[in-house]
Scaffold this motif. Structure first.
Motif, PDB file in Angstrom:
ATOM      1  N   ILE A 177     -51.178  62.835  21.784  1.00  0.00           N
ATOM      2  CA  ILE A 177     -51.794  62.673  20.460  1.00  0.00           C
ATOM      3  C   ILE A 177     -52.412  61.286  20.342  1.00  0.00           C
ATOM      4  N   ALA A 178     -51.754  60.281  20.956  1.00  0.00           N
ATOM      5  CA  ALA A 178     -52.323  58.937  20.898  1.00  0.00           C
ATOM      6  C   ALA A 178     -53.644  58.880  21.650  1.00  0.00           C
ATOM      7  N   LEU A 179     -53.705  59.523  22.823  1.00  0.00           N
ATOM      8  CA  LEU A 179     -54.971  59.558  23.573  1.00  0.00           C
ATOM      9  C   LEU A 179     -56.044  60.266  22.765  1.00  0.00           C
ATOM     10  N   SER A 180     -55.656  61.381  22.146  1.00  0.00           N
ATOM     11  CA  SER A 180     -56.624  62.132  21.362  1.00  0.00           C
ATOM     12  C   SER A 180     -57.137  61.314  20.190  1.00  0.00           C
ATOM     13  N   ALA A 181     -56.219  60.584  19.528  1.00  0.00           N
ATOM     14  CA  ALA A 181     -56.640  59.764  18.385  1.00  0.00           C
ATOM     15  C   ALA A 181     -57.581  58.665  18.845  1.00  0.00           C
ATOM     16  N   SER A 182     -57.295  58.036  19.998  1.00  0.00           N
ATOM     17  CA  SER A 182     -58.176  56.943  20.411  1.00  0.00           C
ATOM     18  C   SER A 182     -59.547  57.471  20.829  1.00  0.00           C
ATOM     19  N   LEU A 183     -59.586  58.619  21.525  1.00  0.00           N
ATOM     20  CA  LEU A 183     -60.899  59.180  21.878  1.00  0.00           C
ATOM     21  C   LEU A 183     -61.677  59.554  20.621  1.00  0.00           C
ATOM     22  N   PHE A 184     -60.968  60.109  19.625  1.00  0.00           N
ATOM     23  CA  PHE A 184     -61.627  60.488  18.370  1.00  0.00           C
ATOM     24  C   PHE A 184     -62.231  59.263  17.683  1.00  0.00           C
ATOM     25  N   VAL A 185     -61.475  58.152  17.673  1.00  0.00           N
ATOM     26  CA  VAL A 185     -61.968  56.963  16.977  1.00  0.00           C
ATOM     27  C   VAL A 185     -63.155  56.355  17.723  1.00  0.00           C
ATOM     28  N   ILE A 186     -63.090  56.372  19.059  1.00  0.00           N
ATOM     29  CA  ILE A 186     -64.233  55.854  19.839  1.00  0.00           C
ATOM     30  C   ILE A 186     -65.483  56.688  19.544  1.00  0.00           C
ATOM     31  N   VAL A 191     -61.653  50.996  13.420  1.00  0.00           N
ATOM     32  CA  VAL A 191     -60.394  50.344  13.803  1.00  0.00           C
ATOM     33  C   VAL A 191     -59.310  50.637  12.776  1.00  0.00           C
ATOM     34  N   VAL A 192     -59.673  50.577  11.485  1.00  0.00           N
ATOM     35  CA  VAL A 192     -58.683  50.861  10.439  1.00  0.00           C
ATOM     36  C   VAL A 192     -58.198  52.302  10.544  1.00  0.00           C
ATOM     37  N   LEU A 193     -59.146  53.235  10.737  1.00  0.00           N
ATOM     38  CA  LEU A 193     -58.748  54.649  10.843  1.00  0.00           C
ATOM     39  C   LEU A 193     -57.864  54.883  12.064  1.00  0.00           C
ATOM     40  N   GLY A 194     -58.235  54.267  13.209  1.00  0.00           N
ATOM     41  CA  GLY A 194     -57.458  54.465  14.427  1.00  0.00           C
ATOM     42  C   GLY A 194     -56.062  53.893  14.310  1.00  0.00           C
ATOM     43  N   SER A 195     -55.944  52.691  13.739  1.00  0.00           N
ATOM     44  CA  SER A 195     -54.602  52.113  13.620  1.00  0.00           C
ATOM     45  C   SER A 195     -53.775  52.899  12.610  1.00  0.00           C
ATOM     46  N   ALA A 196     -54.420  53.438  11.565  1.00  0.00           N
ATOM     47  CA  ALA A 196     -53.657  54.269  10.623  1.00  0.00           C
ATOM     48  C   ALA A 196     -53.129  55.517  11.309  1.00  0.00           C
ATOM     49  N   MET A 197     -53.982  56.150  12.148  1.00  0.00           N
ATOM     50  CA  MET A 197     -53.535  57.364  12.839  1.00  0.00           C
ATOM     51  C   MET A 197     -52.389  57.048  13.794  1.00  0.00           C
ATOM     52  N   LEU A 198     -52.525  55.949  14.555  1.00  0.00           N
ATOM     53  CA  LEU A 198     -51.464  55.619  15.520  1.00  0.00           C
ATOM     54  C   LEU A 198     -50.184  55.225  14.803  1.00  0.00           C
ATOM     55  N   TRP A 199     -50.317  54.529  13.662  1.00  0.00           N
ATOM     56  CA  TRP A 199     -49.115  54.147  12.916  1.00  0.00           C
ATOM     57  C   TRP A 199     -48.404  55.391  12.388  1.00  0.00           C
ATOM     58  N   LEU A 200     -49.176  56.318  11.837  1.00  0.00           N
ATOM     59  CA  LEU A 200     -48.573  57.561  11.345  1.00  0.00           C
ATOM     60  C   LEU A 200     -47.902  58.317  12.480  1.00  0.00           C
ATOM     61  N   LEU A 201     -48.562  58.307  13.644  1.00  0.00           N
ATOM     62  CA  LEU A 201     -48.025  59.051  14.783  1.00  0.00           C
ATOM     63  C   LEU A 201     -46.682  58.487  15.227  1.00  0.00           C
ATOM     64  N   PHE A 202     -46.621  57.160  15.391  1.00  0.00           N
ATOM     65  CA  PHE A 202     -45.397  56.598  15.961  1.00  0.00           C
ATOM     66  C   PHE A 202     -44.319  56.352  14.921  1.00  0.00           C
ATOM     67  N   SER A 203     -44.657  56.459  13.629  1.00  0.00           N
ATOM     68  CA  SER A 203     -43.610  56.307  12.631  1.00  0.00           C
ATOM     69  C   SER A 203     -43.110  57.657  12.143  1.00  0.00           C
ATOM     70  N   SER A 204     -43.682  58.754  12.672  1.00  0.00           N
ATOM     71  CA  SER A 204     -43.274  60.064  12.184  1.00  0.00           C
ATOM     72  C   SER A 204     -41.964  60.494  12.834  1.00  0.00           C
TER      73      SER A 204
END
Lengths: 100, 167
Positions: A8-17, B98-111
């Motif tokens: 999911i992290a890889l998918s999120a980073s590709l999506f943001v790029i 960057v804000v959207l990506g860090s929000a997604m990663l934060w939600l992911l790893f804090s879930s």
């Protein structure tokens, strides 16, 4: 075994790029390519959940996403070709009037 | 072992995705996107879905990207490649991403729910082509037919729009 959160992290980073490319690039063809990248990132998510939950629905949805993407690219490139033939420009900020 | 392969594929995928966004020449961007799609197909094989990996290679690399490269070569692109980014919006969109990506990663790893998913027990038939085909032609028959009509409409529309008389 690779944990689900890595996918999911890889998918999120590709999506943001891809999102950055869609928002910032000027060439309309590259904007379309970044759109493909975003759709592919979503597909990784679907397939990863399908594998980890042992449910086929994710894979089938990914197949449908790929099919609809193929249709979308064909129509979008046809629009781009028709537009460039008419106006001779690929800059996305100049494409504001679609009336022929 | 599997994790090492995942990290290899993921790093190449992210690097080539950055290449798609940052490279100046559209042909280079298209080749970087092809590299990214091949890495994603490899990830599908890691996820025990070989049919989807094959579809990814055939449809994305074989059809869509060839179409892109064809169109890039057909159109005159020199004037459009002079400026890569839209004027004025470069840093705003970077900050937004960057804000959207860090929000997604934060939600992911804090879930807390994500770690509760038990690891799958890979069986011999899971994700196999026959199982996928059976599901596609029984439970998901209606969406399958609708998608074929969508493809037909897209085909007709693309031919109509690129036809000389309608430009």
């Amino acid at each position: 075994m690779v944990p689900l959160s890595w996918y999911i992290a890889l998918s999120a980073s590709l999506f943001v790029i891809g999102l950055y490319g869609v928002l910032s690039r000027r060439n309309v063809l590259i904007v379309l390519m970044c759109l493909e990248l975003m759709l592919s990132a979503v597909n990784i998510n679907l397939v990863a959940f399908s594998f980890f939950l042992s449910h086929l629905g994710g894979q089938i949805f990914a197949i449908f996403v790929i099919t609809v993407t193929a249709a979308e690219v064909a129509v979008a490139l046809a629009i781009v070709i028709a537009y460039v033939r008419h106006k001779g420009s690929l800059k996305i900020d100049e494409i504001s009037i679609m009336k022929g | 072992m599997e994790q090492a392969f995942f990290l290899l594929f993921a790093s190449i995928a992210v690097a080539s995705a950055c290449g798609v966004v940052l490279l100046k020449n559209p042909v280079h961007s298209a080749v970087a996107l092809i590299a990214c799609f091949i890495q994603i197909a490899a990830l599908y094989i890691l996820l025990h879905s070989p049919f989807l990996a094959a579809v990814q290679l055939f449809v994305y690399v074989g059809a869509i990207m060839v179409l892109f490269i064809f169109v890039i070569m057909m159109l005159e692109i020199r004037q459009a490649t002079l400026e890569r980014f839209l004027p004025g919006s470069k840093y705003i969109s970077l900050a937004f991403s960057v804000v959207l990506g860090s929000a997604m990663l934060w939600l992911l790893f804090s879930s807390p729910l994500l770690s509760q998913i038990p690891p799958p027990t890979p069986s011999a038939t899971q994700g196999s082509v026959s199982e996928l085909g059976q599901a596609l032609f029984t439970q998901y028959l209606l969406p399958f037919e609708v998608v074929s009509i969508v493809l037909l409409v897209a085909l007709v529309g693309a031919i109509f729009m690129t036809h000389k008389g309608n430009g």
